[in-house]
Design a protein around this motif. Sequence first.
Motif, mmCIF file in Angstrom:
data_model
loop_
_atom_site.group_PDB
_atom_site.id
_atom_site.type_symbol
_atom_site.label_atom_id
_atom_site.label_comp_id
_atom_site.label_asym_id
_atom_site.label_seq_id
_atom_site.Cartn_x
_atom_site.Cartn_y
_atom_site.Cartn_z
ATOM 1 N N ALA A 72 0.684 -0.941 -0.453
ATOM 2 C CA ALA A 72 0.003 0.366 0.192
ATOM 3 C C ALA A 72 1.014 1.567 0.390
ATOM 4 C CB ALA A 72 -0.895 0.121 1.251
ATOM 5 N N ARG A 73 2.164 1.222 0.770
ATOM 6 C CA ARG A 73 2.756 2.558 1.295
ATOM 7 C C ARG A 73 3.948 2.627 -0.385
ATOM 8 N NH1 ARG A 73 4.786 1.217 5.901
ATOM 9 N NH2 ARG A 73 6.064 -0.858 5.274
ATOM 10 N N THR A 74 3.646 1.035 -0.822
ATOM 11 C CA THR A 74 4.826 1.603 -2.529
ATOM 12 C C THR A 74 3.694 1.976 -3.673
ATOM 13 O OG1 THR A 74 6.116 -0.771 -2.314
ATOM 14 C CG2 THR A 74 5.577 0.126 -4.040
ATOM 15 N N LEU A 75 2.230 1.489 -3.975
ATOM 16 C CA LEU A 75 1.414 2.181 -4.111
ATOM 17 C C LEU A 75 1.087 3.299 -4.110
ATOM 18 C CD1 LEU A 75 -0.979 1.774 -6.557
ATOM 19 C CD2 LEU A 75 -2.592 0.950 -4.952
ATOM 20 N N LEU A 76 1.015 3.974 -2.598
ATOM 21 C CA LEU A 76 0.846 5.453 -2.737
ATOM 22 C C LEU A 76 1.798 6.289 -3.299
ATOM 23 C CD1 LEU A 76 -1.335 7.736 -1.526
ATOM 24 C CD2 LEU A 76 0.087 7.245 1.632
ATOM 25 N N SER A 77 3.236 6.193 -2.939
ATOM 26 C CA SER A 77 4.336 6.898 -3.112
ATOM 27 C C SER A 77 4.507 7.175 -4.591
ATOM 28 C CB SER A 77 5.525 5.746 -2.421
ATOM 29 O OG SER A 77 5.548 4.563 -2.603
ATOM 30 N N CYS A 78 3.858 6.149 -5.329
ATOM 31 C CA CYS A 78 3.530 6.126 -6.810
ATOM 32 C C CYS A 78 2.519 6.756 -7.339
ATOM 33 C CB CYS A 78 3.880 4.753 -7.483
ATOM 34 S SG CYS A 78 5.015 3.661 -7.253
ATOM 35 N N ALA A 79 1.164 7.008 -6.512
ATOM 36 C CA ALA A 79 0.600 7.313 -7.247
ATOM 37 C C ALA A 79 0.225 8.422 -6.432
ATOM 38 C CB ALA A 79 -1.309 7.166 -6.546
ATOM 39 N N ALA A 80 0.853 9.557 -6.172
ATOM 40 C CA ALA A 80 0.917 10.784 -5.358
ATOM 41 C C ALA A 80 1.640 11.691 -6.308
ATOM 42 C CB ALA A 80 1.177 11.053 -4.397
ATOM 43 N N PRO A 81 2.823 11.129 -6.710
ATOM 44 C CA PRO A 81 3.783 12.115 -7.645
ATOM 45 C C PRO A 81 3.303 11.753 -8.887
ATOM 46 C CG PRO A 81 5.717 10.061 -6.597
ATOM 47 C CD PRO A 81 3.753 10.749 -6.487
ATOM 48 N N THR A 82 2.346 11.002 -9.380
ATOM 49 C CA THR A 82 1.943 10.657 -10.191
ATOM 50 C C THR A 82 0.564 11.405 -10.782
ATOM 51 O OG1 THR A 82 2.280 8.586 -11.415
ATOM 52 C CG2 THR A 82 0.225 9.044 -12.102
ATOM 53 N N ALA A 83 -0.368 11.659 -10.068
ATOM 54 C CA ALA A 83 -1.376 12.515 -9.831
ATOM 55 C C ALA A 83 -1.081 13.965 -9.895
ATOM 56 C CB ALA A 83 -2.080 12.263 -8.536
ATOM 57 N N VAL A 84 0.464 13.988 -9.340
ATOM 58 C CA VAL A 84 1.013 15.657 -8.787
ATOM 59 C C VAL A 84 1.409 15.795 -11.152
ATOM 60 C CG1 VAL A 84 2.886 17.833 -8.243
ATOM 61 C CG2 VAL A 84 1.859 15.974 -7.195
ATOM 62 N N ALA A 85 2.320 14.931 -11.430
ATOM 63 C CA ALA A 85 2.543 15.021 -13.043
ATOM 64 C C ALA A 85 1.197 15.571 -13.517
ATOM 65 C CB ALA A 85 3.182 13.934 -13.138
ATOM 66 N N GLY A 86 0.226 14.942 -13.672
ATOM 67 C CA GLY A 86 -1.381 15.350 -13.941
ATOM 68 C C GLY A 86 -2.177 16.376 -14.215
ATOM 69 N N VAL A 87 -1.792 16.543 -12.903
ATOM 70 C CA VAL A 87 -2.330 17.685 -12.784
ATOM 71 C C VAL A 87 -1.646 18.644 -13.147
ATOM 72 C CG1 VAL A 87 -2.604 20.207 -10.678
ATOM 73 C CG2 VAL A 87 -3.380 17.660 -10.198
ATOM 74 N N VAL A 88 0.048 19.100 -13.259
ATOM 75 C CA VAL A 88 0.771 20.102 -14.216
ATOM 76 C C VAL A 88 0.540 19.403 -15.509
ATOM 77 C CG1 VAL A 88 2.977 20.458 -14.405
ATOM 78 C CG2 VAL A 88 2.689 19.894 -12.610
ATOM 79 N N ALA A 89 0.001 18.262 -16.143
ATOM 80 C CA ALA A 89 0.121 18.840 -17.670
ATOM 81 C C ALA A 89 -1.260 19.059 -17.992
ATOM 82 C CB ALA A 89 0.128 16.979 -17.219
ATOM 83 N N VAL A 90 -2.511 18.867 -17.018
ATOM 84 C CA VAL A 90 -3.880 19.383 -17.352
ATOM 85 C C VAL A 90 -3.657 20.935 -17.274
ATOM 86 C CG1 VAL A 90 -6.213 19.929 -16.741
ATOM 87 C CG2 VAL A 90 -4.925 17.137 -16.687
ATOM 88 N N ALA A 91 -3.563 21.588 -16.562
ATOM 89 C CA ALA A 91 -2.804 23.494 -16.703
ATOM 90 C C ALA A 91 -1.889 23.171 -17.529
ATOM 91 C CB ALA A 91 -1.955 23.505 -14.934
ATOM 92 N N VAL A 92 -1.061 22.798 -18.057
ATOM 93 C CA VAL A 92 -0.463 23.108 -19.310
ATOM 94 C C VAL A 92 -0.791 23.251 -20.671
ATOM 95 C CG1 VAL A 92 2.248 22.521 -21.005
ATOM 96 C CG2 VAL A 92 2.571 22.621 -17.557
#
Length: 151
Positions: free
Chosen positions: A6-26
């Motif tokens: 679960a820790r691995t899944l969360l530590s992968c999902a959080a930066p990916t979500a941030v990258a997704g938000v940045v991609a949507v904004a750009v």
Amino acid sequence: MQSNDARTLLSCAAPTAVAGVVAVAVSAVVAGGKGALGASFGALLGAAVMATGLIVLERTAKYLPQLFQMMGLVLYMTQFLLVAVLLAVFRDTTLFSTKAFGLALLAAVLVWIAAQARAHMKAKILYVQPEAEDERKPEGAKKSAPAGSTS
């Protein structure tokens, strides 16, 4: 799911979500509404494919550990083919910007892989289960005499 999984899944999902938000904004700034829609779809798709793969790999490790390495190779090839098929399917769509979709998908997958590699490097997983001193000696075993001595 184990706590380290679960820790691995969360530590992968959080930066990916941030990258997704940045991609949507750009993409919203560069290509407008269609760009934002394409980037959000690409980021969500990338995160979903990678999360599903991680969950399948963790379950394989739990129930069929002898197939773990082979399953990892098959899984990454399947993920690659699935993403390639989705890129081909949405190549000529007019619903959203295909460039924003492709770039956000690529960014999400690369960020996920980097975060997963980092999570596995930082995880403190024992490869050998240490035994207690009294568990190593069979019951009823006497201390042996030193070599060369006679009783």
